[in-house]
Write a protein that holds these residues in place. Structure first.
Motif, short mmCIF file in Angstrom:
data_model
loop_
_atom_site.label_atom_id
_atom_site.label_comp_id
_atom_site.label_asym_id
_atom_site.label_seq_id
_atom_site.Cartn_x
_atom_site.Cartn_y
_atom_site.Cartn_z
N LEU A 13 5.54 16.59 1.96
CA LEU A 13 4.44 15.85 1.33
C LEU A 13 4.49 14.36 1.68
O LEU A 13 3.73 13.58 1.12
N ALA A 14 5.35 13.99 2.60
CA ALA A 14 5.60 12.57 2.89
C ALA A 14 4.33 11.82 3.30
O ALA A 14 4.12 10.69 2.85
N GLU A 15 3.48 12.41 4.10
CA GLU A 15 2.27 11.72 4.55
C GLU A 15 1.39 11.33 3.38
O GLU A 15 0.92 10.20 3.27
N ARG A 16 1.15 12.26 2.45
CA ARG A 16 0.32 11.98 1.28
C ARG A 16 1.03 11.05 0.30
O ARG A 16 0.41 10.20 -0.32
N LEU A 17 2.34 11.22 0.15
CA LEU A 17 3.09 10.37 -0.76
C LEU A 17 3.02 8.91 -0.34
O LEU A 17 2.73 8.03 -1.16
N VAL A 18 3.28 8.64 0.91
CA VAL A 18 3.27 7.26 1.41
C VAL A 18 1.87 6.67 1.32
O VAL A 18 1.71 5.48 1.01
N ALA A 19 0.85 7.50 1.54
CA ALA A 19 -0.53 7.00 1.47
C ALA A 19 -0.99 6.74 0.03
O ALA A 19 -1.74 5.80 -0.21
N CYS A 20 -0.54 7.55 -0.91
CA CYS A 20 -1.05 7.46 -2.29
C CYS A 20 -0.16 6.71 -3.26
O CYS A 20 -0.66 6.14 -4.23
N PRO A 26 2.66 3.79 -3.70
CA PRO A 26 3.41 2.71 -3.06
C PRO A 26 4.92 2.84 -3.34
O PRO A 26 5.32 3.24 -4.43
N GLY A 27 5.71 2.53 -2.33
CA GLY A 27 7.16 2.59 -2.48
C GLY A 27 7.71 4.00 -2.56
O GLY A 27 8.71 4.23 -3.21
N SER A 28 7.05 4.94 -1.92
CA SER A 28 7.48 6.33 -2.02
C SER A 28 8.11 6.84 -0.72
O SER A 28 8.06 8.02 -0.43
N THR A 29 8.70 5.95 0.03
CA THR A 29 9.38 6.37 1.26
C THR A 29 10.70 7.06 0.90
O THR A 29 11.22 6.86 -0.20
N PRO A 30 11.25 7.84 1.81
CA PRO A 30 12.55 8.47 1.53
C PRO A 30 13.63 7.45 1.20
O PRO A 30 14.45 7.67 0.31
N PHE A 31 13.61 6.31 1.88
CA PHE A 31 14.60 5.26 1.62
C PHE A 31 14.52 4.80 0.17
O PHE A 31 15.53 4.73 -0.54
N GLU A 32 13.31 4.48 -0.29
CA GLU A 32 13.12 4.02 -1.67
C GLU A 32 13.48 5.12 -2.68
O GLU A 32 14.06 4.83 -3.73
N TYR A 33 13.15 6.35 -2.35
CA TYR A 33 13.44 7.49 -3.22
C TYR A 33 14.94 7.61 -3.47
O TYR A 33 15.39 7.67 -4.62
N TYR A 34 15.71 7.62 -2.39
CA TYR A 34 17.16 7.77 -2.53
C TYR A 34 17.82 6.50 -3.08
O TYR A 34 18.80 6.58 -3.81
N ARG A 35 17.27 5.35 -2.78
CA ARG A 35 17.81 4.10 -3.34
C ARG A 35 17.69 4.13 -4.85
O ARG A 35 18.64 3.82 -5.57
N GLU A 36 16.52 4.52 -5.34
CA GLU A 36 16.31 4.62 -6.79
C GLU A 36 17.21 5.70 -7.40
O GLU A 36 17.74 5.51 -8.49
N MET A 37 17.38 6.81 -6.70
CA MET A 37 18.22 7.89 -7.21
C MET A 37 19.67 7.41 -7.37
O MET A 37 20.30 7.64 -8.40
N LEU A 38 20.19 6.73 -6.35
CA LEU A 38 21.57 6.23 -6.44
C LEU A 38 21.69 5.12 -7.50
O LEU A 38 22.69 5.03 -8.20
#
Length: 92
Positions: free
Chosen positions: A38-45, A47-59
Protein backbone atom coordinates in the motif's frame (compact mmCIF):
# COMPACT_ATOMS: atom_id res chain seq x y z
CA UNK A 1 -9.68 -5.18 7.10
CA UNK A 2 -7.29 -2.88 9.00
CA UNK A 3 -5.83 -5.82 10.92
CA UNK A 4 -5.10 -7.59 7.65
CA UNK A 5 -3.65 -4.47 6.01
CA UNK A 6 -6.10 -4.68 3.14
CA UNK A 7 -6.40 -1.84 0.63
CA UNK A 8 -9.06 0.82 1.08
CA UNK A 9 -12.34 0.25 -0.70
CA UNK A 10 -15.06 2.72 -1.60
CA UNK A 11 -17.47 0.34 0.15
CA UNK A 12 -15.92 1.23 3.51
CA UNK A 13 -17.69 3.90 5.52
CA UNK A 14 -14.54 6.02 6.00
CA UNK A 15 -12.43 8.24 3.77
CA UNK A 16 -9.29 6.72 2.25
CA UNK A 17 -6.94 9.08 4.09
CA UNK A 18 -8.52 8.29 7.47
CA UNK A 19 -8.50 4.54 6.76
CA UNK A 20 -4.83 4.56 5.77
CA UNK A 21 -3.83 6.62 8.82
CA UNK A 22 -5.70 4.17 11.09
CA UNK A 23 -4.12 1.24 9.27
CA UNK A 24 -0.63 2.62 9.89
CA UNK A 25 -1.35 3.36 13.54
CA UNK A 26 -2.83 -0.09 14.17
CA UNK A 27 -0.02 -1.83 12.31
CA UNK A 28 2.62 0.08 14.27
CA UNK A 29 0.90 -0.73 17.59
CA UNK A 30 0.76 -4.42 16.66
CA UNK A 31 4.42 -4.32 15.53
CA UNK A 32 3.55 -5.48 12.02
CA UNK A 33 5.69 -5.08 8.92
CA UNK A 34 5.23 -1.86 6.96
CA UNK A 35 2.46 -2.44 4.38
CA UNK A 36 4.66 -2.09 1.29
CA UNK A 37 1.79 -3.25 -0.94
CA UNK A 38 0.00 0.00 0.00
CA UNK A 39 3.08 2.24 -0.01
CA UNK A 40 2.11 4.26 -3.10
CA UNK A 41 -1.28 5.26 -1.66
CA UNK A 42 0.11 5.73 1.85
CA UNK A 43 2.80 8.16 0.77
CA UNK A 44 0.31 10.04 -1.43
CA UNK A 45 -2.46 10.31 1.19
CA UNK A 46 -0.76 10.32 4.60
CA UNK A 47 2.15 12.70 5.22
CA UNK A 48 5.14 11.11 6.93
CA UNK A 49 4.08 7.57 6.09
CA UNK A 50 7.31 6.32 4.56
CA UNK A 51 8.79 3.04 5.79
CA UNK A 52 11.60 5.00 7.47
CA UNK A 53 9.15 7.14 9.47
CA UNK A 54 7.01 4.09 10.28
CA UNK A 55 9.88 2.14 11.82
CA UNK A 56 11.38 5.22 13.48
CA UNK A 57 8.09 5.82 15.28
CA UNK A 58 7.81 2.12 16.15
CA UNK A 59 11.26 2.05 17.75
CA UNK A 60 10.57 5.35 19.49
CA UNK A 61 7.36 3.90 20.97
CA UNK A 62 9.26 0.78 22.04
CA UNK A 63 11.90 2.88 23.81
CA UNK A 64 9.29 5.11 25.42
CA UNK A 65 7.47 2.06 26.79
CA UNK A 66 10.80 0.70 28.05
CA UNK A 67 10.33 -2.54 26.15
CA UNK A 68 13.16 -4.69 24.89
CA UNK A 69 14.23 -4.82 21.24
CA UNK A 70 13.46 -8.53 21.47
CA UNK A 71 9.74 -7.73 21.72
CA UNK A 72 9.79 -6.89 17.99
CA UNK A 73 8.85 -9.81 15.73
CA UNK A 74 11.82 -11.13 13.73
CA UNK A 75 10.75 -9.90 10.28
CA UNK A 76 9.76 -6.50 11.65
CA UNK A 77 13.11 -6.16 13.44
CA UNK A 78 14.99 -7.21 10.29
CA UNK A 79 13.16 -4.66 8.11
CA UNK A 80 13.57 -1.89 10.70
CA UNK A 81 17.26 -2.71 11.03
CA UNK A 82 17.68 -2.64 7.25
CA UNK A 83 16.11 0.82 6.95
CA UNK A 84 17.28 2.52 10.14
CA UNK A 85 20.59 0.73 10.69
CA UNK A 86 19.52 0.20 14.31
CA UNK A 87 19.96 -3.35 15.50
CA UNK A 88 19.78 -4.95 18.91
CA UNK A 89 23.18 -3.57 20.00
CA UNK A 90 22.48 0.00 18.89
CA UNK A 91 19.05 -0.07 20.54
CA UNK A 92 20.58 -0.40 23.99
Amino acid sequence: SIGRQQPWSAALAVEEKEYLADLLKTSRERLLLYPYHLAERLVACVPGSTPFEYYREMLHDTLRAERSYDTLPNFTAADASRLLRVGRNEFL
